[in-house]
Design an enzyme around this catalytic site. Sequence first.
Site, mmCIF file in Angstrom:
data_model
loop_
_atom_site.group_PDB
_atom_site.id
_atom_site.type_symbol
_atom_site.label_atom_id
_atom_site.label_comp_id
_atom_site.label_asym_id
_atom_site.label_seq_id
_atom_site.Cartn_x
_atom_site.Cartn_y
_atom_site.Cartn_z
ATOM 1 N N LYS A 58 0.806 -1.475 0.025
ATOM 2 C CA LYS A 58 -0.004 -0.342 -0.018
ATOM 3 C C LYS A 58 0.331 1.235 -0.088
ATOM 4 O O LYS A 58 2.193 1.368 0.594
ATOM 5 C CB LYS A 58 -0.621 -0.263 0.987
ATOM 6 C CG LYS A 58 -0.061 -0.108 2.253
ATOM 7 C CD LYS A 58 -1.282 -0.376 3.675
ATOM 8 C CE LYS A 58 -0.194 -0.252 4.976
ATOM 9 N NZ LYS A 58 -1.263 -0.169 6.443
ATOM 10 N N ARG A 66 -11.305 0.508 14.701
ATOM 11 C CA ARG A 66 -10.946 0.951 13.318
ATOM 12 C C ARG A 66 -11.587 0.601 12.715
ATOM 13 O O ARG A 66 -12.889 1.625 11.711
ATOM 14 C CB ARG A 66 -9.424 0.812 13.015
ATOM 15 C CG ARG A 66 -8.576 1.450 11.610
ATOM 16 C CD ARG A 66 -7.000 1.656 11.218
ATOM 17 N NE ARG A 66 -7.211 0.532 10.638
ATOM 18 C CZ ARG A 66 -6.232 0.337 10.600
ATOM 19 N NH1 ARG A 66 -4.391 1.646 10.323
ATOM 20 N NH2 ARG A 66 -5.289 -0.746 9.834
ATOM 21 N N HIS A 110 -6.193 -7.131 13.104
ATOM 22 C CA HIS A 110 -4.697 -6.459 13.403
ATOM 23 C C HIS A 110 -4.992 -5.639 14.154
ATOM 24 O O HIS A 110 -6.017 -5.408 15.243
ATOM 25 C CB HIS A 110 -5.311 -5.907 12.414
ATOM 26 C CG HIS A 110 -4.119 -3.902 11.957
ATOM 27 N ND1 HIS A 110 -2.972 -4.350 11.270
ATOM 28 C CD2 HIS A 110 -3.903 -2.914 11.454
ATOM 29 C CE1 HIS A 110 -1.990 -3.655 11.174
ATOM 30 N NE2 HIS A 110 -2.315 -2.791 11.514
ATOM 31 N N ARG A 118 1.369 -11.005 7.327
ATOM 32 C CA ARG A 118 1.022 -9.418 6.244
ATOM 33 C C ARG A 118 2.516 -8.379 6.592
ATOM 34 O O ARG A 118 1.350 -7.704 7.057
ATOM 35 C CB ARG A 118 -0.319 -9.219 6.864
ATOM 36 C CG ARG A 118 -1.391 -9.636 6.130
ATOM 37 C CD ARG A 118 -2.777 -8.538 6.157
ATOM 38 N NE ARG A 118 -2.639 -8.090 7.920
ATOM 39 C CZ ARG A 118 -3.172 -8.491 8.874
ATOM 40 N NH1 ARG A 118 -4.075 -9.103 9.006
ATOM 41 N NH2 ARG A 118 -3.684 -7.319 9.878
ATOM 42 N N TYR A 164 13.193 31.692 3.693
ATOM 43 C CA TYR A 164 12.186 32.064 3.955
ATOM 44 C C TYR A 164 11.968 32.322 5.191
ATOM 45 O O TYR A 164 12.431 31.583 6.657
ATOM 46 C CB TYR A 164 10.281 31.342 3.783
ATOM 47 C CG TYR A 164 10.639 31.256 2.112
ATOM 48 C CD1 TYR A 164 10.572 32.110 1.075
ATOM 49 C CD2 TYR A 164 10.857 29.782 1.621
ATOM 50 C CE1 TYR A 164 9.907 31.648 0.031
ATOM 51 C CE2 TYR A 164 10.140 29.490 0.159
ATOM 52 C CZ TYR A 164 9.894 30.735 -1.118
ATOM 53 O OH TYR A 164 10.022 30.849 -1.808
ATOM 54 N N CYS A 169 11.944 24.718 1.736
ATOM 55 C CA CYS A 169 10.943 24.778 1.278
ATOM 56 C C CYS A 169 10.569 23.778 0.148
ATOM 57 O O CYS A 169 10.951 22.645 0.650
ATOM 58 C CB CYS A 169 11.967 25.867 0.246
ATOM 59 S SG CYS A 169 13.173 27.296 0.758
ATOM 60 N N ASP A 215 10.431 22.758 -2.530
ATOM 61 C CA ASP A 215 11.291 22.379 -2.973
ATOM 62 C C ASP A 215 13.234 22.250 -3.370
ATOM 63 O O ASP A 215 13.302 21.769 -4.129
ATOM 64 C CB ASP A 215 11.207 22.964 -5.389
ATOM 65 C CG ASP A 215 9.607 23.258 -4.779
ATOM 66 O OD1 ASP A 215 9.209 22.755 -5.119
ATOM 67 O OD2 ASP A 215 9.259 24.316 -5.463
HETATM 68 C C1 LIG Z 1 -0.238 -1.852 7.059
HETATM 69 C C2 LIG Z 1 -0.995 -3.014 7.460
HETATM 70 C C3 LIG Z 1 0.134 -4.668 7.160
HETATM 71 C C4 LIG Z 1 2.022 -4.167 7.770
HETATM 72 O O1 LIG Z 1 2.105 -3.273 8.600
HETATM 73 P P1 LIG Z 1 3.546 -3.133 9.276
HETATM 74 O O2 LIG Z 1 3.783 -2.720 10.463
HETATM 75 O O3 LIG Z 1 4.001 -2.442 8.301
HETATM 76 O O4 LIG Z 1 4.308 -4.759 8.465
HETATM 77 C C5 LIG Z 1 -0.452 -4.885 7.628
HETATM 78 N N1 LIG Z 1 -2.134 -4.995 7.564
HETATM 79 C C6 LIG Z 1 -3.276 -4.467 7.998
HETATM 80 C C7 LIG Z 1 -4.462 -4.377 7.622
HETATM 81 C C8 LIG Z 1 -2.533 -3.132 7.408
HETATM 82 O O5 LIG Z 1 -3.573 -1.814 7.064
#
Ligand SMILES: *Cc1c(COP(=O)(O)O)cnc(C)c1O
Length: 413
Positions: A46, A144, A173, A225, A269, A316, A318
């Site tokens: 992601k 969440r 999660h 994951r 700046y 800045c 850029d």
């Molecule tokens: C982002 C995410 C992960 C990965 O988490 P890390 O801490 O980067 O390993 C796993 N599962 C879900 C649902 C996530 O949103």
Amino acid sequence: MQPQSVSSHLWRGRPVWAEIDLDALADNIGLLKSRANGAALLAVVKANAYGHGAVAVARAALAAGADRLGVICVDEGEQLRRAGITAPILVMGHTPEGEAQRLADLSLTPSVASGEVALAFARAASERGIEASVHLKVDTGLNRYGLPPSEAADLGRWLRDSAGIRVEGLFTHFASADEEDKSYTMEQHRLFLSVAEQLEWVPIRHVSNTATLLDMPDMSLEMVRPGLGIYGCYPSSQVNRSLSLRPVLSLKSRLARLTLLAPGDSVSYGRTWKAPRPSLIGLVMCGYADGLPRVLSNRGSVLVRGRRAPIVGRVCMDMCMVDVGDIPDVAVDDEVVIIGRQGEEEMSADEVAELCGTISYEILCGISARVPRLYLRQGRIVSKQTLVMELQDEVAVNVPEEVLAEGPSPGGA
Ligand SMILES: *Cc1c(COP(=O)(O)O)cnc(C)c1O
């Protein structure tokens, strides 16, 4: 000789770029998979693969043994499909019903937390004559996204008995798996297993992000994951570091110009920095629009010739300016390392994050699309991507003879 990587001789384009070490990525995936008790590995790509470039990383991750890919939204899945990636892709975020057709067209697997979304997807899939695979998301305490554990088993059974839909996965999660105190994680895990026991026919159960995989590999179930770990960073200072993951990304630049300032002259700046002495100031063409946080103004440093050069004045949009007065023989075109190693010095994503009061995740995924990405194997560029150029393989890599003769320096990627 100044420490400088072979690749920086090969890139004469925009003088700020990210180098992505695909060998490190592959090694990290191998290490994480070896920790997973035989579980399958879903590589989380992601947010443009945490800023590393989704398509190149997805391809390299699959080649290195990842079994599946994880994204948050349908657009991210489509980007991978358009690049010809056919591996299973789990859309882990909430997907609205309006995206059901696209999910089906793209053969993406949604996570679902409600019957309506699951059925909308099943309808769209059956119109195309395919079975809809979904993963049920259970919210065990992150509060969440997901079904409450008390409702998950009922929805699971109802979906099992609905036509055209297959519950392939069940997942949750964790809220604080990267902290030393694992009691909340254990409680979330217990809740998850209580749901899983009632849905024992679901083939793929998964709970492990990077921190869980590092600290509690016994929780790996059928799939893990990891995200951050495949990019070679650790989720917090408290997790187990025995795997020796290697950072994949370096963010580099080159000194575009040097200016000698008199005492009292101001920089950038708001004139927040004034030269305390005659000062040599280097211009770096990297700003907050590239992902260099503005809070590093008068606070961060970069590496030049293996030494730290402080960022002076405000960052800045850029560009930023660095004080190179203490760097012997400094010259225009010298390599600047914003994240990564150079010689004996390192500026890690963690250190940059700490200076900004955040975590490496935010620093990495903040590196914007304007920054060219160079993909390296054995220190050589094998493909690249810029804002205006899709990911492209390098046909011939011409390393200058004198660079090869010197060999890759310790500053190499
Ligand atoms: C982002 C995410 C992960 C990965 O988490 P890390 O801490 O980067 O390993 C796993 N599962 C879900 C649902 C996530 O949103």
